[in-house]
Scaffold this motif. Structure first.
Motif, PDB file in Angstrom:
ATOM      1  N   GLY A 117       0.829  -1.162  -0.113  1.00 51.37           N
ATOM      2  CA  GLY A 117       0.042   0.085  -0.085  1.00 51.37           C
ATOM      3  C   GLY A 117       0.910   1.173   0.088  1.00 51.37           C
ATOM      4  O   GLY A 117       1.812   1.337   0.584  1.00 51.37           O
ATOM      5  N   ARG A 174      -3.503   7.583   3.138  1.00 54.33           N
ATOM      6  CA  ARG A 174      -4.158   8.211   4.123  1.00 54.33           C
ATOM      7  C   ARG A 174      -3.267   8.600   5.348  1.00 54.33           C
ATOM      8  O   ARG A 174      -3.244   9.664   6.028  1.00 54.33           O
ATOM      9  N   TYR A 179      -9.419  -2.609   6.319  1.00 52.78           N
ATOM     10  CA  TYR A 179     -10.591  -3.568   6.374  1.00 52.78           C
ATOM     11  C   TYR A 179     -11.426  -3.353   5.021  1.00 52.78           C
ATOM     12  O   TYR A 179     -12.015  -4.254   4.546  1.00 52.78           O
ATOM     13  N   LEU A 193     -10.678  -2.744   2.162  1.00 49.84           N
ATOM     14  CA  LEU A 193     -10.118  -3.539   1.058  1.00 49.84           C
ATOM     15  C   LEU A 193     -10.488  -5.089   1.091  1.00 49.84           C
ATOM     16  O   LEU A 193     -10.560  -5.688   0.120  1.00 49.84           O
ATOM     17  N   ASP A 242     -13.903  -5.446   0.490  1.00 47.58           N
ATOM     18  CA  ASP A 242     -14.181  -5.112  -1.127  1.00 47.58           C
ATOM     19  C   ASP A 242     -14.206  -6.251  -1.884  1.00 47.58           C
ATOM     20  O   ASP A 242     -14.587  -6.715  -2.776  1.00 47.58           O
ATOM     21  N   MET A 261     -18.735  -8.925  -2.808  1.00 48.14           N
ATOM     22  CA  MET A 261     -18.580  -7.625  -3.281  1.00 48.14           C
ATOM     23  C   MET A 261     -17.820  -7.568  -4.745  1.00 48.14           C
ATOM     24  O   MET A 261     -18.438  -8.130  -5.517  1.00 48.14           O
ATOM     25  N   ARG A 293      -2.561  -5.538  -3.730  1.00 48.72           N
ATOM     26  CA  ARG A 293      -1.111  -5.201  -3.342  1.00 48.72           C
ATOM     27  C   ARG A 293      -0.112  -5.975  -3.798  1.00 48.72           C
ATOM     28  O   ARG A 293       0.707  -6.318  -3.063  1.00 48.72           O
ATOM     29  N   GLN A 323     -20.002   2.235  -0.675  1.00 46.53           N
ATOM     30  CA  GLN A 323     -20.020   0.964  -1.215  1.00 46.53           C
ATOM     31  C   GLN A 323     -21.159   0.378  -1.735  1.00 46.53           C
ATOM     32  O   GLN A 323     -21.511  -0.496  -2.450  1.00 46.53           O
ATOM     33  N   LYS A 343     -17.923   6.833  -0.756  1.00 50.41           N
ATOM     34  CA  LYS A 343     -16.988   5.497  -0.829  1.00 50.41           C
ATOM     35  C   LYS A 343     -15.637   5.711  -0.611  1.00 50.41           C
ATOM     36  O   LYS A 343     -14.755   5.205   0.119  1.00 50.41           O
ATOM     37  N   THR A 344     -14.988   6.735  -1.179  1.00 51.73           N
ATOM     38  CA  THR A 344     -13.398   7.041  -1.042  1.00 51.73           C
ATOM     39  C   THR A 344     -13.230   8.221  -0.482  1.00 51.73           C
ATOM     40  O   THR A 344     -12.265   8.505   0.203  1.00 51.73           O
ATOM     41  N   PHE A 374      -8.404  11.799  -5.934  1.00 52.27           N
ATOM     42  CA  PHE A 374      -7.889  10.309  -5.925  1.00 52.27           C
ATOM     43  C   PHE A 374      -8.573   9.178  -6.811  1.00 52.27           C
ATOM     44  O   PHE A 374      -8.099   8.446  -7.325  1.00 52.27           O
ATOM     45  N   ASP A 402      -7.729   7.060  -9.873  1.00 54.77           N
ATOM     46  CA  ASP A 402      -7.936   5.496  -9.710  1.00 54.77           C
ATOM     47  C   ASP A 402      -8.637   5.084 -10.910  1.00 54.77           C
ATOM     48  O   ASP A 402      -8.138   4.082 -11.593  1.00 54.77           O
ATOM     49  N   ARG A 427       0.355  10.384  -9.619  1.00 55.33           N
ATOM     50  CA  ARG A 427       0.940   9.087  -9.401  1.00 55.33           C
ATOM     51  C   ARG A 427       0.557   8.061 -10.617  1.00 55.33           C
ATOM     52  O   ARG A 427      -0.271   8.334 -11.389  1.00 55.33           O
TER      53      ARG A 427
HETATM   54  C1  GRG Z   1     -16.280  -2.730   2.123  1.00 53.39           C
HETATM   55  C2  GRG Z   1     -17.323  -1.050   3.701  1.00 53.39           C
HETATM   56  C3  GRG Z   1     -16.567  -1.474   2.634  1.00 53.39           C
HETATM   57  C4  GRG Z   1     -16.122  -0.476   1.553  1.00 53.39           C
HETATM   58  C5  GRG Z   1     -15.325  -0.727   0.441  1.00 53.39           C
HETATM   59  C6  GRG Z   1     -12.834   1.872  -0.385  1.00 53.39           C
HETATM   60  C7  GRG Z   1     -13.714   0.637  -0.551  1.00 53.39           C
HETATM   61  C8  GRG Z   1     -14.893   0.587  -0.165  1.00 53.39           C
HETATM   62  C9  GRG Z   1     -13.145  -0.188  -1.795  1.00 53.39           C
HETATM   63  C10 GRG Z   1     -12.046  -0.137  -2.484  1.00 53.39           C
HETATM   64  C11 GRG Z   1     -12.080  -0.555  -3.928  1.00 53.39           C
HETATM   65  C12 GRG Z   1     -11.492   0.608  -4.496  1.00 53.39           C
HETATM   66  C13 GRG Z   1     -10.469  -0.042  -5.533  1.00 53.39           C
HETATM   67  C14 GRG Z   1     -11.809   1.868  -4.443  1.00 53.39           C
HETATM   68  C15 GRG Z   1     -11.261   2.828  -5.135  1.00 53.39           C
HETATM   69  C16 GRG Z   1     -10.267   3.685  -4.635  1.00 53.39           C
HETATM   70  C17 GRG Z   1      -9.578   3.142  -3.674  1.00 53.39           C
HETATM   71  C18 GRG Z   1      -9.890   3.140  -2.003  1.00 53.39           C
HETATM   72  C19 GRG Z   1      -8.342   2.506  -3.849  1.00 53.39           C
HETATM   73  C20 GRG Z   1      -7.315   1.725  -3.106  1.00 53.39           C
HETATM   74  O1  GRG Z   1      -6.921   2.663  -2.208  1.00 53.39           O
HETATM   75  P1  GRG Z   1      -5.243   2.790  -2.429  1.00 53.39           P
HETATM   76  O2  GRG Z   1      -4.838   3.052  -3.734  1.00 53.39           O
HETATM   77  O3  GRG Z   1      -4.619   1.477  -1.875  1.00 53.39           O
HETATM   78  O4  GRG Z   1      -4.835   4.025  -1.513  1.00 53.39           O
HETATM   79  P2  GRG Z   1      -3.353   1.021  -1.308  1.00 53.39           P
HETATM   80  O5  GRG Z   1      -3.214  -0.578  -1.603  1.00 53.39           O
HETATM   81  O6  GRG Z   1      -2.451   2.061  -1.758  1.00 53.39           O
HETATM   82  O7  GRG Z   1      -3.333   1.275   0.138  1.00 53.39           O
END
Ligand code: GRG
Length: 298
Positions: free
Chosen positions: A47, A51, A82, A84, A87, A92, A99, A160, A183-184, A221, A225, A296
């Protein structure tokens, strides 16, 4: 700030977070060992730590002690980890790679992945509650509330839910934005505000500017993405690329096209920069982070 100075700082924070998370998570040999192993697998060694980086940079605005920011940043990162894990579950997004390694339910099993996610989430709140992280008890309670709201039905979990319900249908731009703010964006906003809350209290105008910055970066972000999902390779991202379009999901790329999505990310970067103007040098790191988020390649 020079690129070299920013890269060095980023490396330091990332290494520091790896150490902090390793220390704060239950040891793998402690019972129930399989659950603790799965939690560590999900949260460690991987990761970008975006954050926590935002929390540390926001902490510089309020001259927050770094040992307090470290704990607050770990709490936010655990919520992210959590999210990720859950998800990626078959119910889901159903993914096998995260990663650069097998997802938690693939490496362990589905029940362990559900439980690891649950326990990562509750550990985050334990961290925010067990040590003094803010000057005033009320400010610390505010941190707990901020994280809870960001993760809950009016935040990440709600986003989500909207995402899952919308799969296969075409969203309008405002609908897409509404989904991603939750969501993000909500957790990214919480990272900034919680990091800042570890230091001296901000006046209302400065806090509002920080909030504006956090919202712009949170949305940027996600826009980036979506662009990376369309343009980058699975090897570069460490997660399955091109999945959004295969799953029939609306994204900034499907709604706007690549060129306009990139232009939107630039616009949001500009807004994030503008929000920091009144903070002067104290906002320099946050400014560099907005650049990192938008420019990035992974
Ligand atoms: C299951 C309650 C619940 C929520 C899931 C955030 C999310 C909601 C799902 C992640 C899926 C996803 C790919 C969302 C797009 C943006 C995102 C959060 C990407 C991943 O975050 P990064 O790029 O990951 O910061 P690393 O691996 O770098 O920490």
């Amino acid at each position: 700030m020079s690129d070299a100075a920013f890269d060095a700082w980023m490396g330091e924070v990332q290494a520091r977070m790896e150490g902090a998370l390793s220390r704060l998570l239950p040891a793998a040999h402690v019972a129930p060992a399989r659950l603790h192993e799965a939690m560590r697998y999900a949260a460690l060694e991987g990761g970008k730590r975006v954050r926590p980086l935002l929390a540390f940079a926001a902490g510089e605005v309020t001259r927050a002690p770094s040992e307090k920011v470290e704990i607050a940043a770990a709490a936010v990162e655990l919520i992210h980890a959590y999210s990720l894990v859950h998800d990626d579950l078959p119910c889901m997004d159903d993914d096998v790679l995260r990663r650069g390694k097998p997802t938690v339910h693939v490496e362990y099993d589905e029940a362990s992945a559900v439980l690891a996610g649950d326990a990562l989430q509750t550990l985050a709140f334990q961290l925010l509650a067990e040590q003094r992280l803010a000057d005033e008890p009320r400010a610390q309670l505010e941190m707990v509330k901020l994280l809870a709201i960001a993760a809950a039905s009016r935040g990440m979990a709600g986003g989500q839910s909207i995402d899952l319900a919308a799969t296969g249908s075409t969203l309008t731009l405002p609908e897409l934005e509404f989904m991603h703010i939750h969501k993000t964006g909500a957790l990214i906003r919480a990272a900034v505000l919680i990091g800042a809350a570890c230091g001296s209290a901000l006046g209302a105008p400065e806090r509002a500017q920080l909030d504006r910055y956090a919202k712009a970066v949170g949305l940027a972000f996600q826009v980036v993405d979506d662009v990376l999902d369309a343009e980058a390779s699975t090897a570069t991202l460490g997660k399955t690329a091109g999945k959004d379009s295969r799953q029939g999901k609306s994204t900034y790329v499907s709604v706007l096209g690549i060129a306009r999505a990139k232009a939107l990310a630039e616009e949001l970067r500009g807004d994030a920069h503008a929000a920091l103007e009144s903070l002067g040098e104290r906002g320099a790191r946050l400014m560099a982070l907005a650049d990192f988020v938008v420019l990035r390649k992974f």
